[in-house]
Design a protein around this motif. Structure first.
Motif, PDB file in Angstrom:
ATOM      1  N   ASN A  61       0.832  -1.188   0.000  1.00 44.25           N
ATOM      2  CA  ASN A  61       0.000   0.000   0.000  1.00 44.25           C
ATOM      3  C   ASN A  61       0.874   1.247   0.000  1.00 44.25           C
ATOM      4  N   HIS A  62       1.944   1.233   0.764  1.00 46.43           N
ATOM      5  CA  HIS A  62       2.837   2.385   0.818  1.00 46.43           C
ATOM      6  C   HIS A  62       3.527   2.609  -0.529  1.00 46.43           C
ATOM      7  N   ALA A  63       3.937   1.528  -1.183  1.00 47.22           N
ATOM      8  CA  ALA A  63       4.556   1.651  -2.498  1.00 47.22           C
ATOM      9  C   ALA A  63       3.577   2.257  -3.503  1.00 47.22           C
ATOM     10  N   LEU A  64       2.321   1.805  -3.481  1.00 48.39           N
ATOM     11  CA  LEU A  64       1.314   2.381  -4.385  1.00 48.39           C
ATOM     12  C   LEU A  64       1.050   3.843  -4.054  1.00 48.39           C
ATOM     13  N   HIS A  65       1.076   4.172  -2.787  1.00 51.00           N
ATOM     14  CA  HIS A  65       0.869   5.561  -2.369  1.00 51.00           C
ATOM     15  C   HIS A  65       1.990   6.454  -2.906  1.00 51.00           C
ATOM     16  N   LEU A  66       3.239   5.994  -2.816  1.00 51.81           N
ATOM     17  CA  LEU A  66       4.362   6.776  -3.324  1.00 51.81           C
ATOM     18  C   LEU A  66       4.272   6.962  -4.835  1.00 51.81           C
ATOM     19  N   ILE A  67       3.858   5.921  -5.545  1.00 50.75           N
ATOM     20  CA  ILE A  67       3.707   6.025  -6.996  1.00 50.75           C
ATOM     21  C   ILE A  67       2.597   7.014  -7.329  1.00 50.75           C
ATOM     22  N   ALA A  68       1.490   6.942  -6.593  1.00 51.41           N
ATOM     23  CA  ALA A  68       0.368   7.858  -6.845  1.00 51.41           C
ATOM     24  C   ALA A  68       0.778   9.301  -6.570  1.00 51.41           C
ATOM     25  N   LEU A  69       1.512   9.538  -5.494  1.00 49.27           N
ATOM     26  CA  LEU A  69       1.973  10.898  -5.199  1.00 49.27           C
ATOM     27  C   LEU A  69       2.861  11.421  -6.315  1.00 49.27           C
ATOM     28  N   SER A  70       3.760  10.595  -6.788  1.00 48.80           N
ATOM     29  CA  SER A  70       4.650  10.995  -7.874  1.00 48.80           C
ATOM     30  C   SER A  70       3.864  11.307  -9.142  1.00 48.80           C
ATOM     31  N   GLN A  71       2.871  10.497  -9.436  1.00 52.30           N
ATOM     32  CA  GLN A  71       2.085  10.722 -10.649  1.00 52.30           C
ATOM     33  C   GLN A  71       1.251  11.985 -10.552  1.00 52.30           C
ATOM     34  N   VAL A  72       0.702  12.270  -9.386  1.00 51.97           N
ATOM     35  CA  VAL A  72      -0.108  13.481  -9.236  1.00 51.97           C
ATOM     36  C   VAL A  72       0.766  14.729  -9.353  1.00 51.97           C
ATOM     37  N   ARG A  73       1.972  14.656  -8.830  1.00 51.58           N
ATOM     38  CA  ARG A  73       2.860  15.816  -8.883  1.00 51.58           C
ATOM     39  C   ARG A  73       3.417  16.066 -10.273  1.00 51.58           C
ATOM     40  N   CYS A  74       3.778  15.007 -10.979  1.00 54.66           N
ATOM     41  CA  CYS A  74       4.576  15.162 -12.193  1.00 54.66           C
ATOM     42  C   CYS A  74       3.845  14.904 -13.500  1.00 54.66           C
ATOM     43  N   HIS A  75       2.645  14.351 -13.467  1.00 53.15           N
ATOM     44  CA  HIS A  75       1.975  13.986 -14.708  1.00 53.15           C
ATOM     45  C   HIS A  75       0.577  14.598 -14.738  1.00 53.15           C
ATOM     46  N   ALA A  76       0.354  15.389 -15.757  1.00 55.76           N
ATOM     47  CA  ALA A  76      -0.899  16.139 -15.864  1.00 55.76           C
ATOM     48  C   ALA A  76      -2.113  15.216 -15.963  1.00 55.76           C
ATOM     49  N   GLN A  77      -1.973  14.102 -16.647  1.00 54.50           N
ATOM     50  CA  GLN A  77      -3.110  13.198 -16.832  1.00 54.50           C
ATOM     51  C   GLN A  77      -3.629  12.698 -15.486  1.00 54.50           C
ATOM     52  N   HIS A  78      -2.751  12.320 -14.593  1.00 50.81           N
ATOM     53  CA  HIS A  78      -3.168  11.798 -13.291  1.00 50.81           C
ATOM     54  C   HIS A  78      -3.622  12.924 -12.363  1.00 50.81           C
ATOM     55  N   ARG A  79      -3.019  14.084 -12.496  1.00 48.11           N
ATOM     56  CA  ARG A  79      -3.452  15.239 -11.716  1.00 48.11           C
ATOM     57  C   ARG A  79      -4.886  15.622 -12.106  1.00 48.11           C
TER      58      ARG A  79
END
Length: 123
Positions: A61-79
């Motif tokens: 769960n923590h690994a998925l959380h870190l990936i999600a945080l990275s995607q929200v910060r750096c990728h417009a599609q996920h943001r």
């Protein structure tokens, strides 16, 4: 799996190490449940909420959380995806949980294709 945005070698190794064999998970939903991204409905009167099960692999769960945080910060599609969820009345944590659920499905499919590509075909 390293082609996914936000997944580096350390997180990929952590996920592969915690998952082990994908034979334990007959479906994407089971994998998401193990990761803690498949919410359990809790209700009280007219209010319907979802929470996470306590019987999950917290490191996954923590690994998925870190990936999600990275995607929200750096990728417009996920943001934009998270902003759309927030616009429908979901809170920040709920929007992140939705994104993590999507990530769990994508990661499970990547692991499945990688496992099938790594195993030699029977002659």
């Amino acid at each position: 799996m390293l082609q996914l945005p936000g997944v580096g070698p350390v997180l990929a190794a952590r996920i592969i190490g915690r998952v082990g064999s994908l034979d334990r998970f007959p479906s994407d939903n089971r994998f998401a449940s193990c990761c803690g991204t498949a919410p359990i409905e809790i209700s009280s009167g007219d209010v319907t909420r979802h929470c996470l099960s306590c019987a999950v692999d917290r490191q996954l769960n923590h690994a998925l959380h870190l990936i999600a945080l990275s995607q929200v910060r750096c990728h417009a599609q996920h943001r934009i995806y998270c902003q759309r969820k927030r616009a429908t009345g979901k809170g920040h944590c709920e929007a992140m949980r939705y994104l993590q659920r999507r990530l769990a499905t994508v990661i499970c499919r990547h692991l499945t294709t990688d496992q099938h590509a790594a195993t030699p075909a029977a002659a």
